[in-house]
Design a protein around this motif. Structure first.
Motif, PDB file in Angstrom:
ATOM      1  N   ARG A 216       0.825  -1.197   0.077  1.00  0.00           N
ATOM      2  CA  ARG A 216       0.040  -0.603  -0.339  1.00  0.00           C
ATOM      3  C   ARG A 216       0.665   0.988  -0.086  1.00  0.00           C
ATOM      4  O   ARG A 216       2.202   1.303   0.355  1.00  0.00           O
ATOM      5  N   SER A 217       0.222   2.431  -0.556  1.00  0.00           N
ATOM      6  CA  SER A 217       1.075   3.533  -0.571  1.00  0.00           C
ATOM      7  C   SER A 217       0.994   4.104   1.344  1.00  0.00           C
ATOM      8  O   SER A 217      -0.231   4.088   1.657  1.00  0.00           O
ATOM      9  N   VAL A 218       1.926   4.191   1.446  1.00  0.00           N
ATOM     10  CA  VAL A 218       1.784   4.957   2.884  1.00  0.00           C
ATOM     11  C   VAL A 218       2.315   6.189   3.287  1.00  0.00           C
ATOM     12  O   VAL A 218       1.314   7.031   4.379  1.00  0.00           O
ATOM     13  N   VAL A 219       2.648   6.647   2.555  1.00  0.00           N
ATOM     14  CA  VAL A 219       2.854   8.570   3.186  1.00  0.00           C
ATOM     15  C   VAL A 219       2.916   8.955   1.161  1.00  0.00           C
ATOM     16  O   VAL A 219       2.752   8.839   0.243  1.00  0.00           O
ATOM     17  N   HIS A 220       2.087  10.457   1.180  1.00  0.00           N
ATOM     18  CA  HIS A 220       1.708  10.533  -0.057  1.00  0.00           C
ATOM     19  C   HIS A 220       2.629  12.707  -0.122  1.00  0.00           C
ATOM     20  O   HIS A 220       3.087  12.467   1.817  1.00  0.00           O
ATOM     21  N   SER A 221       3.123  13.096  -1.403  1.00  0.00           N
ATOM     22  CA  SER A 221       3.403  14.244  -0.866  1.00  0.00           C
ATOM     23  C   SER A 221       4.524  14.880  -0.242  1.00  0.00           C
ATOM     24  O   SER A 221       4.648  16.020   0.430  1.00  0.00           O
TER      25      SER A 221
ATOM     26  N   SER B  72       6.086  10.432  -2.927  1.00  0.00           N
ATOM     27  CA  SER B  72       5.238   9.512  -3.093  1.00  0.00           C
ATOM     28  C   SER B  72       6.132   8.171  -2.314  1.00  0.00           C
ATOM     29  O   SER B  72       6.547   7.791  -2.873  1.00  0.00           O
ATOM     30  N   CYS B  73       5.571   7.095  -1.603  1.00  0.00           N
ATOM     31  CA  CYS B  73       6.490   6.161  -0.647  1.00  0.00           C
ATOM     32  C   CYS B  73       5.314   5.187  -0.506  1.00  0.00           C
ATOM     33  O   CYS B  73       4.292   5.193   0.098  1.00  0.00           O
ATOM     34  N   ASP B  74       5.253   3.513  -0.660  1.00  0.00           N
ATOM     35  CA  ASP B  74       5.107   2.878  -0.586  1.00  0.00           C
ATOM     36  C   ASP B  74       5.400   1.421  -0.516  1.00  0.00           C
ATOM     37  O   ASP B  74       6.718   1.585   0.072  1.00  0.00           O
ATOM     38  N   GLU B  75       5.320   0.776   0.230  1.00  0.00           N
ATOM     39  CA  GLU B  75       5.309  -0.677   0.836  1.00  0.00           C
ATOM     40  C   GLU B  75       4.575  -1.462   0.577  1.00  0.00           C
ATOM     41  O   GLU B  75       3.771  -2.041   1.004  1.00  0.00           O
TER      42      GLU B  75
ATOM     43  N   GLY C 203      16.257  -5.378  -5.737  1.00  0.00           N
ATOM     44  CA  GLY C 203      16.027  -4.251  -5.866  1.00  0.00           C
ATOM     45  C   GLY C 203      14.650  -3.321  -5.686  1.00  0.00           C
ATOM     46  O   GLY C 203      13.617  -4.147  -5.297  1.00  0.00           O
ATOM     47  N   ASP C 204      14.364  -2.502  -6.314  1.00  0.00           N
ATOM     48  CA  ASP C 204      13.367  -1.762  -6.441  1.00  0.00           C
ATOM     49  C   ASP C 204      12.294  -2.596  -6.824  1.00  0.00           C
ATOM     50  O   ASP C 204      10.454  -2.344  -7.294  1.00  0.00           O
ATOM     51  N   ALA C 205      12.439  -3.564  -7.458  1.00  0.00           N
ATOM     52  CA  ALA C 205      11.551  -3.879  -8.797  1.00  0.00           C
ATOM     53  C   ALA C 205      11.001  -5.534  -7.725  1.00  0.00           C
ATOM     54  O   ALA C 205      10.020  -6.373  -8.385  1.00  0.00           O
ATOM     55  N   ALA C 206      11.757  -5.688  -6.629  1.00  0.00           N
ATOM     56  CA  ALA C 206      11.082  -6.736  -5.924  1.00  0.00           C
ATOM     57  C   ALA C 206      11.047  -6.375  -4.581  1.00  0.00           C
ATOM     58  O   ALA C 206       9.929  -6.919  -3.993  1.00  0.00           O
ATOM     59  N   HIS C 207      10.567  -4.813  -4.017  1.00  0.00           N
ATOM     60  CA  HIS C 207      10.304  -4.466  -3.214  1.00  0.00           C
ATOM     61  C   HIS C 207      10.582  -3.188  -2.794  1.00  0.00           C
ATOM     62  O   HIS C 207      11.496  -2.366  -3.714  1.00  0.00           O
ATOM     63  N   VAL C 208      10.128  -2.191  -2.422  1.00  0.00           N
ATOM     64  CA  VAL C 208       9.739  -0.274  -2.127  1.00  0.00           C
ATOM     65  C   VAL C 208       9.471  -0.376  -0.516  1.00  0.00           C
ATOM     66  O   VAL C 208       8.266  -1.288  -0.183  1.00  0.00           O
ATOM     67  N   HIS C 209      10.659   0.153  -0.546  1.00  0.00           N
ATOM     68  CA  HIS C 209      10.410   0.835   1.292  1.00  0.00           C
ATOM     69  C   HIS C 209      10.086   2.421   1.674  1.00  0.00           C
ATOM     70  O   HIS C 209      10.314   3.057   0.626  1.00  0.00           O
ATOM     71  N   SER C 210       9.622   2.739   2.520  1.00  0.00           N
ATOM     72  CA  SER C 210       9.772   4.256   2.952  1.00  0.00           C
ATOM     73  C   SER C 210      10.689   5.273   3.322  1.00  0.00           C
ATOM     74  O   SER C 210      12.139   4.028   3.396  1.00  0.00           O
ATOM     75  N   PRO C 211      11.269   6.080   3.193  1.00  0.00           N
ATOM     76  CA  PRO C 211      12.774   6.530   3.056  1.00  0.00           C
ATOM     77  C   PRO C 211      12.648   5.857   4.605  1.00  0.00           C
ATOM     78  O   PRO C 211      14.609   6.444   4.605  1.00  0.00           O
ATOM     79  N   ALA C 212      12.478   5.927   5.574  1.00  0.00           N
ATOM     80  CA  ALA C 212      12.485   5.884   7.212  1.00  0.00           C
ATOM     81  C   ALA C 212      13.214   4.723   7.005  1.00  0.00           C
ATOM     82  O   ALA C 212      13.466   3.561   6.586  1.00  0.00           O
ATOM     83  N   GLY C 213      14.990   5.567   8.014  1.00  0.00           N
ATOM     84  CA  GLY C 213      16.026   4.377   7.873  1.00  0.00           C
ATOM     85  C   GLY C 213      17.232   4.084   6.698  1.00  0.00           C
ATOM     86  O   GLY C 213      17.996   3.988   7.099  1.00  0.00           O
TER      87      GLY C 213
END
Length: 508
Positions: free
Chosen positions: A180-185, A267-270, A285-295
């Protein structure tokens, strides 16, 4: 679109995507003598990028390729991360050569990896957009639209999709990307500052916003801000004053930021794909997993995907290692990706929690954790990647699957283990002062001399260890292992499992 005339171009491996993940993988394959072509939709080099931190474990992987010192020379080591006001996460006690996070723009990392990949003979094809992929029992056919408007075809034994969150490879495989999308803008800027903060990562959150500041060490600063009240789409333009205003609201000052070289909104998704392998096609990489920028885990997790997969592909293609070795990529890295999602998600939710009392509770928990040394160490080990271990078979030695520390080595040659790993071979580490064991190991390893080296530990240890090219322990046992002790399978079996069959007969 005009089709290519004649037979398709061929390669052992085609990598789709020339970001950090794809370039590290291409360099490893080419260095091992595997023919590799990289298809990249972009044209030209970009000096703009979101990823800004290289963690300690990734630096160790780069050190095993002789690249870490060059990257450190153009970055800013940050050994303390100030989060949520009073919380200060200390990285300076991490084991190894790199007890810090390196603040460095992603384009510098990409440039270093591009130069290495090309030096070893990887072929980079810019302006090539994947439009078709089909696999059979023997290989994979690809079609790409190139910058001259033609359609070109490739035939490869294996394909790796390292082409980002909107991966064309993943779509061609028909794989879902749940999450899901977790943070917008979120807003990002690389700026100069006339009154900068200390050389630490500084981040905090208030009721309706957050701000993050990271020094690059060259006069530039990465700033990321978020305004809970904003409903602007990620395509909306960003003004420096908007970033200044949110930074002042959260951190009490805008540090005199000026002269931005890049402003962006995103925006960022998990999300994570259910499996990283489908037949002869892999995702990384991002083709397999995407994270928030936290960390700052996204690019690091992708680079470690590549470090895990590259040597395994080379072992199967060049050395006849069993095909099942490639299955361990998904088994190891899918769980690592899930752990990265959990870590970044917890940090993000601590920052965004509502109501205010819940957010304050999260802040206090993290503040206490960073001040209690055992808890702070666990957080630092998890965030840096140093604490990551892979699952080991039942009955394996407790060291199997763990990160190999960069121990000193005895005798002439490389001074440390990771310097020795620059040969991109598996290494058998023999305890010191064990001449009889060393002789027996040398006899056993003789049939794998092209893929396995033998080194002697420079410190006190009684354990015999087989270290993979990515710096993880494949197998370990006490000195009785070669005679088939119950501590683990014989070294010969471990070598066949991880490195392929011997090229020459082995004395039994």
């Amino acid at each position: 679109m005009r089709p290519q005339e004649g037979p398709p171009d061929t390669a052992d491996v085609v990598v789709v995507g020339a970001g950090p993940t794809g370039l590290l993988l291409a360099g490893d394959l080419a260095a091992a003598g595997v023919s590799c072509t990289v298809l990249e939709r972009r044209q030209g080099e970009s000096n703009l990028s979101r990823a800004a931190g290289v963690h300690a474990r990734t630096l160790e992987e780069l050190d095993a390729r002789g690249l870490a010192d060059d990257l450190v020379s153009v970055g800013m080591p940050v050994d303390r991360l100030r989060v949520f006001g009073r919380g200060l996460l200390d990285l300076s006690r991490l084991p190894g050569r790199f007890p810090y996070m390196l603040a460095v723009p992603q384009f510098r990392t990409e440039r270093l990896l591009m130069e290495r990949a090309q030096a070893f003979g990887a072929r980079i094809v810019p302006g090539a957009e994947l439009v078709g992929l089909r696999q059979d029992d023997e290989g994979v056919d690809l079609r790409a639209r190139t910058r001259d408007g033609r359609e070109r075809r490739w035939r490869a034994r294996y394909v790796v999709g390292a082409d980002g969150a909107h991966s064309a490879v993943r779509r061609a495989l028909g794989l879902p990307f749940p999450g899901r999308s977790v943070v917008h803008s979120l807003m990002l800027g690389d700026v100069r500052m006339s009154d900068p903060p200390p050389d630490t990562l500084t981040a905090d959150v208030v009721r309706d916003g957050l701000a993050f500041v990271l020094p690059f060490g060259d006069g530039w600063y990465r700033v990321i801000v978020w305004d809970r009240r904003s409903t602007a789409p990620h395509t909306a333009p960003v003004g420096l004053e908007e970033i200044r205003e949110i930074t002042r609201r959260v951190l009490g000052t805008d540090f005199g930021m000026h002269d931005p070289r890049w402003l962006s909104r995103f925006s960022c998704d998990e999300r994570q794909v259910p499996g990283y392998r489908r037949g002869r096609v892999f995702l990384a990489g991002d083709a397999a997993h995407v994270h928030s920028p936290a960390g700052g885990l996204g690019m690091n997790t992708g680079l470690q995907d590549a470090a895990n997969l590259g040597w395994k592909l080379a072992a199967v293609i060049r050395a006849g290692a069993p095909e099942r070795l490639l299955d361990t990529y998904d088994g190891e890295r899918h769980e690592a990706g899930r752990a990265a999602l959990r870590t970044s998600g917890r940090l993000l939710r601590a920052a965004m929690a509502r109501p205010r009392t819940l957010r304050a509770a999260w802040r206090e928990i993290l503040r206490i954790a960073t001040r209690v040394r055992p808890l702070g160490r666990r957080m630092a080990m998890a965030l840096s990647g140093i604490g990551l271990a892979y699952p080991a078979p039942r009955g394996a030695h407790p060291l199997a699957g763990r990160r190999a520390p960069d121990i000193p080595l005895a005798g002439p040659g490389p001074g440390t283990l990771y310097q020795a790993l620059r040969g991109r071979r598996c290494l058998v580490v023999v305890p010191p002062d064990s001449p009889a064991l060393a002789e027996k190991v040398a006899e056993t390893v003789a049939g794998w001399g092209d893929r396995v080296g033998v080194v002697t530990a420079g410190g006190v240890t009684r354990t015999l260890v087989l270290v993979r090219p990515d710096g993880y322990i494949a197998w370990a046992s006490d000195a009785g292992a070669l005679s088939g002790s119950p501590a683990g399978p014989p070294l010969r079996t471990a070598l066949a499992d991880w490195c392929g069959p011997p090229l020459t007969p082995v004395a039994r």
